[in-house]
Write a protein that holds these residues in place. Structure first.
Motif, PDB file in Angstrom:
ATOM      1  N   VAL A   2       0.867  -1.177   0.000  1.00 52.54           N
ATOM      2  CA  VAL A   2       0.000   0.000   0.000  1.00 52.54           C
ATOM      3  C   VAL A   2       0.904   1.228   0.000  1.00 52.54           C
ATOM      4  O   VAL A   2       1.785   1.360   0.850  1.00 52.54           O
ATOM      5  CB  VAL A   2      -0.930   0.018   1.230  1.00 52.54           C
ATOM      6  CG1 VAL A   2      -1.740   1.311   1.274  1.00 52.54           C
ATOM      7  CG2 VAL A   2      -1.860  -1.186   1.204  1.00 52.54           C
ATOM      8  N   ILE A   4       1.278   5.251   0.410  1.00 52.06           N
ATOM      9  CA  ILE A   4       0.601   6.367   1.071  1.00 52.06           C
ATOM     10  C   ILE A   4       1.383   7.642   0.763  1.00 52.06           C
ATOM     11  O   ILE A   4       2.595   7.709   0.992  1.00 52.06           O
ATOM     12  CB  ILE A   4       0.526   6.150   2.595  1.00 52.06           C
ATOM     13  CG1 ILE A   4      -0.125   4.791   2.897  1.00 52.06           C
ATOM     14  CG2 ILE A   4      -0.262   7.276   3.264  1.00 52.06           C
ATOM     15  CD1 ILE A   4      -0.024   4.381   4.355  1.00 52.06           C
ATOM     16  N   ALA A  13      -4.053   7.071  -0.250  1.00 52.60           N
ATOM     17  CA  ALA A  13      -3.459   5.731  -0.352  1.00 52.60           C
ATOM     18  C   ALA A  13      -3.988   4.963  -1.543  1.00 52.60           C
ATOM     19  O   ALA A  13      -5.090   5.210  -2.031  1.00 52.60           O
ATOM     20  CB  ALA A  13      -3.737   4.947   0.934  1.00 52.60           C
ATOM     21  N   ALA A  43      -6.042   0.590   2.536  1.00 56.64           N
ATOM     22  CA  ALA A  43      -6.103   1.764   1.665  1.00 56.64           C
ATOM     23  C   ALA A  43      -7.422   2.500   1.854  1.00 56.64           C
ATOM     24  O   ALA A  43      -7.462   3.737   1.879  1.00 56.64           O
ATOM     25  CB  ALA A  43      -5.920   1.350   0.209  1.00 56.64           C
ATOM     26  N   PHE A  46      -7.357   4.679   5.024  1.00 57.49           N
ATOM     27  CA  PHE A  46      -6.621   5.932   4.850  1.00 57.49           C
ATOM     28  C   PHE A  46      -7.395   6.927   3.988  1.00 57.49           C
ATOM     29  O   PHE A  46      -7.312   8.131   4.210  1.00 57.49           O
ATOM     30  CB  PHE A  46      -5.240   5.662   4.242  1.00 57.49           C
ATOM     31  CG  PHE A  46      -4.195   5.334   5.262  1.00 57.49           C
ATOM     32  CD1 PHE A  46      -3.573   6.336   5.988  1.00 57.49           C
ATOM     33  CD2 PHE A  46      -3.839   4.016   5.515  1.00 57.49           C
ATOM     34  CE1 PHE A  46      -2.614   6.046   6.941  1.00 57.49           C
ATOM     35  CE2 PHE A  46      -2.879   3.710   6.462  1.00 57.49           C
ATOM     36  CZ  PHE A  46      -2.264   4.729   7.188  1.00 57.49           C
ATOM     37  N   ASN A  47      -8.142   6.453   3.011  1.00 57.14           N
ATOM     38  CA  ASN A  47      -8.879   7.347   2.107  1.00 57.14           C
ATOM     39  C   ASN A  47     -10.223   7.799   2.679  1.00 57.14           C
ATOM     40  O   ASN A  47     -10.899   8.630   2.071  1.00 57.14           O
ATOM     41  CB  ASN A  47      -9.095   6.667   0.758  1.00 57.14           C
ATOM     42  CG  ASN A  47      -7.805   6.504  -0.026  1.00 57.14           C
ATOM     43  OD1 ASN A  47      -6.894   7.329   0.106  1.00 57.14           O
ATOM     44  ND2 ASN A  47      -7.713   5.467  -0.832  1.00 57.14           N
TER      45      ASN A  47
END
Length: 305
Positions: A2, A4, A13, A43, A46-47
């Motif tokens: 992943v 970032i 991400a 991911a 994080f998004n």
């Protein structure tokens, strides 16, 4: 893995695709999930708004804040079991694929619309248009006219009183990028707004101050009420009695480079005046061609939305 993003849009991400064998990842924090962690789920975390807030509260640096490996190692996440992660990731991946397909379709439609404009009004190959040329080597019935004569208003936006719980939405220069308007960078406000400064579908928005963003142009193509612009953006409203709005929007968009070069003022404080915009001349086809173009383009762009 992943990836970032460290700077620019820190925390954004993505899962590194299998076809990407080699890449320079110097501006990414790379996370290699273990067996207990689904990379697509990570991911997505994080998004999400939670992930953005988490990263935003842990950035380091003074001149330019960034997300780094040391910070990433210290972050703590509440994770469901791996089988639940897999189910969530499968649903989100299906939506991601659907979004990607729609984005490709939109890009194709927008590309077709742009190519039609170039063919008709740059290469001057309009279907059914006579080859004879009148004054200035333009087709008969065509002319060059100042933008000010074709617009009902050319005005800067407001000086907003920002408020997180405000009812109004105000666009800024960050909202105008790559020929499009995005509400992602807009802000809430509680300022009284004159009726004419509420942005309408078909309005042309032009960034008008500062180096870097000045000159960017986009047509407001959303059916959203209660939206205005701040004073760094010029609102240009085509006069439908004098020009086909579907034609004037992309025509002004083609002037972006010209607007950038014509800005006045000291470095960092460059200004694009309303007067300069108003006196800039554009090619105006005859009414038949304008209506023919609008009839062809409008359904295409409506489908792209």
């Amino acid at each position: 893995d992943v990836g970032i993003v460290r700077t620019g849009y820190p925390g954004t991400a993505c899962v590194i695709p299998p076809w990407l064998k080699e890449a320079n990842c110097s501006d990414l924090v790379i996370v290699r999930p273990g067996p207990a962690l689904n990379p697509h789920f990570l991911a997505a975390v994080f998004n999400s708004s939670f992930g953005r807030d988490l990263v935003g509260g842990n950035l380091v640096g003074a001149a330019q804040q960034h997300f780094n490996v040391t910070v990433a190692k210290e972050l703590k996440l509440l994770l469901p079991p791996r089988d639940e992660q897999d189910k969530i990731a499968a649903i989100l991946s299906a939506y991601d694929d659907l979004i990607a397909n729609n984005q490709r379709r939109i890009a194709l439609l927008e590309g077709m619309a742009e190519e039609i404009y170039r063919e008709w009004f740059v290469r001057m190959r309009v279907p059914g248009c006579r080859e004879e040329r009148g004054e200035g080597l333009l087709p008969f019935g065509w002319a060059r006219r100042p933008i000010g004569e074709l617009s009902s208003i050319i005005k800067r936006g407001i000086s907003p009183d920002y408020a997180e719980q405000g009812d109004g939405v105000v666009l800024n220069q960050k909202c105008i990028r790559d020929g499009k308007v995005s509400l992602a960078e807009s802000r809430r406000h509680q300022t009284s707004v004159p009726a004419e400064k509420f942005v309408r579908t078909g309005d042309v928005l032009i960034n008008s101050t500062g180096v870097g963003t000045l000159g960017r142009v986009a047509v407001f193509d959303m059916d959203v009420a209660g939206v205005t612009c701040d004073s760094h953006v010029t609102i240009l409203r085509p006069d439908s009695k004098k020009i086909e709005p579907a034609y004037l929007g992309p025509t002004i968009a083609y002037l972006q480079g010209y607007f950038e070069s014509m800005a006045t003022g000291a470095t960092g404080q460059a200004e694009l005046s309303r007067e300069l915009i108003a006196r800039t001349k554009v090619l105006v086809p005859d009414e038949r061609v304008q209506k023919l173009y609008a009839a062809k383009i409008t359904p295409m762009l409506a489908e792209a939305r």
